[in-house]
Design a protein around this motif. Structure first.
Motif, PDB file in Angstrom:
ATOM      1  N   PHE A   1      37.082  79.966  43.935  1.00 26.97           N
ATOM      2  CA  PHE A   1      38.050  79.645  44.977  1.00 26.97           C
ATOM      3  C   PHE A   1      37.307  79.353  46.264  1.00 26.97           C
ATOM      4  O   PHE A   1      36.141  79.710  46.420  1.00 26.97           O
ATOM      5  N   GLU A   2      37.989  78.668  47.169  1.00 30.38           N
ATOM      6  CA  GLU A   2      37.415  78.340  48.471  1.00 30.38           C
ATOM      7  C   GLU A   2      38.149  79.091  49.564  1.00 30.38           C
ATOM      8  O   GLU A   2      39.368  79.233  49.515  1.00 30.38           O
ATOM      9  N   ALA A   3      37.377  79.550  50.530  1.00 25.90           N
ATOM     10  CA  ALA A   3      37.941  80.119  51.757  1.00 25.90           C
ATOM     11  C   ALA A   3      37.612  79.115  52.858  1.00 25.90           C
ATOM     12  O   ALA A   3      36.445  78.832  53.108  1.00 25.90           O
ATOM     13  N   ILE A   4      38.648  78.566  53.484  1.00 26.73           N
ATOM     14  CA  ILE A   4      38.474  77.496  54.466  1.00 26.73           C
ATOM     15  C   ILE A   4      39.149  77.904  55.768  1.00 26.73           C
ATOM     16  O   ILE A   4      40.294  78.377  55.762  1.00 26.73           O
ATOM     17  N   PRO A   5      38.467  77.720  56.900  1.00 23.13           N
ATOM     18  CA  PRO A   5      39.090  78.051  58.191  1.00 23.13           C
ATOM     19  C   PRO A   5      40.403  77.290  58.388  1.00 23.13           C
ATOM     20  O   PRO A   5      40.488  76.089  58.125  1.00 23.13           O
ATOM     21  N   GLY A   6      41.429  78.015  58.815  1.00 22.63           N
ATOM     22  CA  GLY A   6      42.714  77.404  59.110  1.00 22.63           C
ATOM     23  C   GLY A   6      43.595  77.142  57.911  1.00 22.63           C
ATOM     24  O   GLY A   6      44.696  76.634  58.060  1.00 22.63           O
ATOM     25  N   ARG A   7      43.142  77.478  56.709  1.00 24.21           N
ATOM     26  CA  ARG A   7      43.944  77.256  55.515  1.00 24.21           C
ATOM     27  C   ARG A   7      43.949  78.514  54.656  1.00 24.21           C
ATOM     28  O   ARG A   7      42.906  79.094  54.390  1.00 24.21           O
ATOM     29  N   MET A   8      45.125  78.923  54.240  1.00 22.16           N
ATOM     30  CA  MET A   8      45.214  80.084  53.366  1.00 22.16           C
ATOM     31  C   MET A   8      45.330  79.605  51.924  1.00 22.16           C
ATOM     32  O   MET A   8      46.157  78.765  51.608  1.00 22.16           O
TER      33      MET A   8
END
Length: 150
Positions: free
Chosen positions: A109-116
């Motif tokens: 999975f990806e953790a991206i700033p501004g997106r949950m």
């Protein structure tokens, strides 16, 4: 985005980080918080694609190469989780993109700033399942271990 720019700038400049001399990191954190406010609906319920509600929801935040949460025991990058429980992991990064890989679970999975991002997981057996940031932040960044117990 052009319409949102003045709003985001206003939120950023009125952030408490600007009370003293702000740094670039303060500006980035304030902008991330503003984006999170804009794009996260606090009233939205999390439902698995099958329509089943999770038994447990955990909000995970990645920042400065480490994970944090207020919802579950997390010590030195080890997250304690129960077995035979449908878990919704609400994942967000505060500074970089974290591309997490858990080879034992065939999970990425990806953790991206501004997106949950919401990842659903149900462990069927106890154990320890280790993951690392696979691509963007490097193999030494943001280790995370799921300690699954009865």
């Amino acid at each position: 985005m052009r319409i949102l720019t003045p709003f985001l700038l206003a939120l950023t400049l009125t952030h408490p980080a600007h009370a003293e001399t702000p740094t670039l990191a303060d500006d980035i954190n304030a902008l991330n918080e503003a984006l999170q406010i804009l794009f996260t609906d606090p009233d939205a319920s999390i439902t698995e694609q099958t329509g089943e509600n999770p038994d447990l929801s955990i909000s995970l935040r990645a920042q400065s190469g480490a994970w944090s949460t207020d919802d579950a025991p997390l010590t030195d990058g080890r997250l304690s989780l129960p077995v035979d429980t449908l878990i919704a992991l609400q994942i967000m990064a505060m500074d970089l993109i974290y591309d997490m890989s858990f080879p034992q679970l065939a999970l990425e999975f990806e953790a991206i700033p501004g997106r949950m991002e919401v990842v659903y997981i149900r462990f069927t057996q106890t154990g320890q399942y280790a993951g690392n940031c696979a691509h963007t932040c490097g193999s030494a960044g943001a280790p995370l271990v799921f300690d699954v117990h009865d």
